[in-house]
Design an enzyme around this catalytic site. Structure first.
Site, short mmCIF file in Angstrom:
data_model
loop_
_atom_site.label_atom_id
_atom_site.label_comp_id
_atom_site.label_asym_id
_atom_site.label_seq_id
_atom_site.Cartn_x
_atom_site.Cartn_y
_atom_site.Cartn_z
N TYR A 1 0.87 -1.19 0.00
CA TYR A 1 0.00 0.00 0.00
C TYR A 1 0.91 1.23 0.00
O TYR A 1 0.80 2.12 0.85
CB TYR A 1 -0.93 0.02 1.22
CG TYR A 1 -1.69 -1.25 1.47
CD1 TYR A 1 -2.95 -1.46 0.89
CD2 TYR A 1 -1.17 -2.26 2.30
CE1 TYR A 1 -3.66 -2.63 1.13
CE2 TYR A 1 -1.87 -3.43 2.54
CZ TYR A 1 -3.11 -3.61 1.96
OH TYR A 1 -3.82 -4.76 2.21
N CYS B 1 -4.20 4.48 9.96
CA CYS B 1 -4.91 5.69 10.44
C CYS B 1 -6.23 5.28 11.08
O CYS B 1 -7.07 6.13 11.34
CB CYS B 1 -5.12 6.67 9.29
SG CYS B 1 -6.06 5.98 7.94
N1 SAH Z 1 2.17 4.36 2.35
C1 SAH Z 1 1.69 5.50 1.61
C2 SAH Z 1 0.20 5.41 1.27
C3 SAH Z 1 -0.73 5.03 2.38
S1 SAH Z 1 -2.44 5.30 2.05
C4 SAH Z 1 2.02 6.79 2.31
O1 SAH Z 1 2.44 6.80 3.46
O2 SAH Z 1 1.88 7.85 1.68
C5 SAH Z 1 -3.00 3.76 1.51
C6 SAH Z 1 -2.68 3.47 0.06
O3 SAH Z 1 -3.22 2.17 -0.22
C7 SAH Z 1 -3.30 4.41 -0.96
O4 SAH Z 1 -2.29 4.90 -1.80
C8 SAH Z 1 -4.28 3.54 -1.74
O5 SAH Z 1 -4.36 3.89 -3.11
C9 SAH Z 1 -3.68 2.16 -1.56
N2 SAH Z 1 -4.59 1.01 -1.68
C10 SAH Z 1 -5.89 0.93 -1.31
N3 SAH Z 1 -6.35 -0.32 -1.50
C11 SAH Z 1 -5.33 -1.06 -1.99
C12 SAH Z 1 -5.17 -2.42 -2.36
N4 SAH Z 1 -6.19 -3.26 -2.28
N5 SAH Z 1 -3.98 -2.82 -2.81
C13 SAH Z 1 -2.93 -1.97 -2.89
N6 SAH Z 1 -3.01 -0.66 -2.55
C14 SAH Z 1 -4.19 -0.21 -2.10
#
Ligand code: SAH
Length: 495
Positions: free
Chosen positions: A356, A452
């Site tokens: 993610y 979060c």
């Molecule tokens: N680690 C990053 C983003 C965290 S937010 C940071 O600190 O900035 C969570 C992220 O998960 C988002 O970018 C969203 O697009 C992604 N996401 C949501 N569902 C997902 C899934 N099923 N597989 C992979 N990524 C996903």
């Protein structure tokens, strides 16, 4: 407690009441002690209150809900009052509808020592800030208590890392446009769980420049004959304005979110906006013709500049596009990432997954202390940003893949890949079974789970603890001062 739960369940079933309840959530005393929900806003906020009898009574607050609302016992019921603190005596307005009771704070009679003495300079400046009436010590205590309770079964969390200057910290600001009942253009935030706009000019947590630009756009609309979009009729043009600010770089992105791609007079609009705000570095048009609550649609046109902004975080440069996720509090993000990477105990020879990963921030910051980093992320634009960002920073040992993190982990597990450390930072809903079960199959030595939403985090930690891991350390970070949101990092070791 059981009673409170029951009442909440019932209210959520009644949609109309729900929206009224949520509206009331946003009302607040203007100053620390005295009243009031400003009248002008009251009109639009309480539109649906016709036919309800309101009376004013005196109450004493006996406790706080987990959302930070005051609890009042009244006629055998437990009622929630936003922005009221335990021990405080206050005047509230009561309205009843069937069995449902709604209370709004009118005036605090005996303020608690936990109350913040902070006058607001504009109407509704505290909308969306459920805790702005608490002073910093009280917010810290409130959040620590919540996280301690949530994580009780896994150990005692460390003291929450609070923010030194907990105001104006957001680097992203989204305002929705509409008309009030005098047909004047307003911009503001939706009341929670409702599509009613609460007009606001500024917020104590927004970037002030971003708020200023939004006011400029609102002021320009009439002369450019630009109508706000009306969700009920489907008419009008401008739905939202999203602004991203690179707090370190000073770059500013303005995204006009419209219902259609036909933007008459766009060149003149862009020219006029840039004339008033030469600090804007890029302007985009995003076309959103959907009916759900997503702010951004799929189609995007760059009207000025490069279409992205760049910012610096933990010494690295990141290019961010409109639709990519980027943490909204950069000051606290540096502390969050620093702690998370410390908790991973990287030595330079480990193979690391950043699941993610968004635009690759955690993985790229961790890359200099890893042998290799693999990032996975669902959002295509964010993965593009991550790849661009690794090149930009000369990182040679990171690879980023687009896809569902759960599916990706299943494939990794099927191939029997070796992984030492997994960072995971899922959205509020938490992770899923596919991801977690493959994670325990891959059996990394260490997992660092950033979240979060402590509720879904605790649920997922529970799974990991039942499947071969133990929680070593829990570190809450206050990424969202003045609101009731909490960010938390948990480090787990394989047993
Ligand atoms: N680690 C990053 C983003 C965290 S937010 C940071 O600190 O900035 C969570 C992220 O998960 C988002 O970018 C969203 O697009 C992604 N996401 C949501 N569902 C997902 C899934 N099923 N597989 C992979 N990524 C996903």
């Amino acid at each position: 407690m059981a009673k409170q739960k029951k009442q909440r369940y019932k209210t959520s079933k009644n949609k109309k009441y729900q929206s009224e309840k949520q509206n009331s959530k946003q009302s607040h005393p203007r100053k620390s002690q005295e009243t009031v929900t400003p009248k002008a806003n009251n009109r639009s906020i309480n539109k649906k209150n016709h036919g309800q009898r309101k009376s004013t009574i005196e109450v004493t607050c006996t406790g706080l809900t987990s959302e930070g609302k005051g609890i009042v016992q009244w006629e055998g019921k437990q009622v929630e009052v936003a922005h009221l603190l335990p021990g405080e005596k206050a005047e509230v307005t009561v309205s009843k509808k069937g069995r449902f009771v709604k209370m709004e704070l009118k005036r605090v009679i005996t303020p608690s020592e936990d109350r913040a003495n902070r006058p607001l300079s504009h109407d509704n400046e505290g909308v969306g800030c459920q805790l702005y009436h608490m002073n910093e010590r009280a917010q810290e205590r409130f959040k620590q208590k919540l996280i301690d309770k949530q994580m009780k079964t896994f150990g005692k969390p460390k003291p929450i890392l609070t923010m030194e200057q907990p105001y104006y910290y957001r680097n992203k600001n989204v305002m929705t446009f509409g008309l009030d009942n005098k047909r004047q253009i307003i911009s503001g935030l939706y009341a929670e769980n409702s599509h009613q706009i609460i007009p606001m000019e500024s917020s104590i947590i927004h970037d002030p420049k971003a708020d200023e630009i939004i006011q400029t756009i609102k002021g320009m609309m009439k002369s450019f004959k630009m109508q706000p979009y009306n969700e009920d009729t489907g008419r009008g043009f401008l739905r939202h304005v999203l602004i991203r600010v690179g707090k370190k770089s000073g770059e500013i992105m303005v995204v006009l979110v419209s219902a259609s791609s036909v933007f008459k007079g766009k060149n003149n609009f862009v020219k006029a906006l840039r004339k008033t705000h030469p600090e804007i570095t890029t302007i985009l048009l995003n076309i959103n013709d959907r009916n759900d609550s997503m702010v951004l649609g799929n189609q995007e046109k760059v009207l000025y500049g490069k279409g992205t902004i760049t910012d610096t975080l933990c010494g690295l440069e990141f290019e961010i596009s409109a639709k990519s996720f980027y943490q909204i509090n950069p000051v606290q993000t540096e502390r969050l990432y620093t702690r998370a990477i410390e908790m991973a105990e990287l030595t330079g020879d480990q193979s690391v997954i950043d699941a993610y990963c968004g635009i690759g921030t955690i993985g790229l910051v961790a890359s200099e202390r890893a042998d290799k980093v693999i990032g996975v992320e669902l959002n295509k634009g964010a993965v593009r940003d991550a790849i661009r960002n690794s090149k930009r920073n000369g990182v040679k040992n990171a690879r980023f893949y687009q896809g569902d993190a759960g599916e990706f982990m299943v494939q990794m597990a099927q191939r029997g890949e070796h992984v030492d450390v997994v960072f995971m930072d899922p959205p509020r809903s938490g992770s899923d079974k596919a991801f977690l079960s493959s994670l325990v199959t891959l059996k990394p030595k260490r997992i660092v789970y950033i979240s979060c939403n402590p509720e879904t985090q605790a649920r997922d930690l529970n799974y990991l603890v039942k499947n071969g891991y133990k929680v070593r350390e829990i570190q809450p970070v206050d990424m969202f001062p003045q609101t009731n949101h909490i960010e938390c990092v948990a480090a787990l070791d394989v047993i």
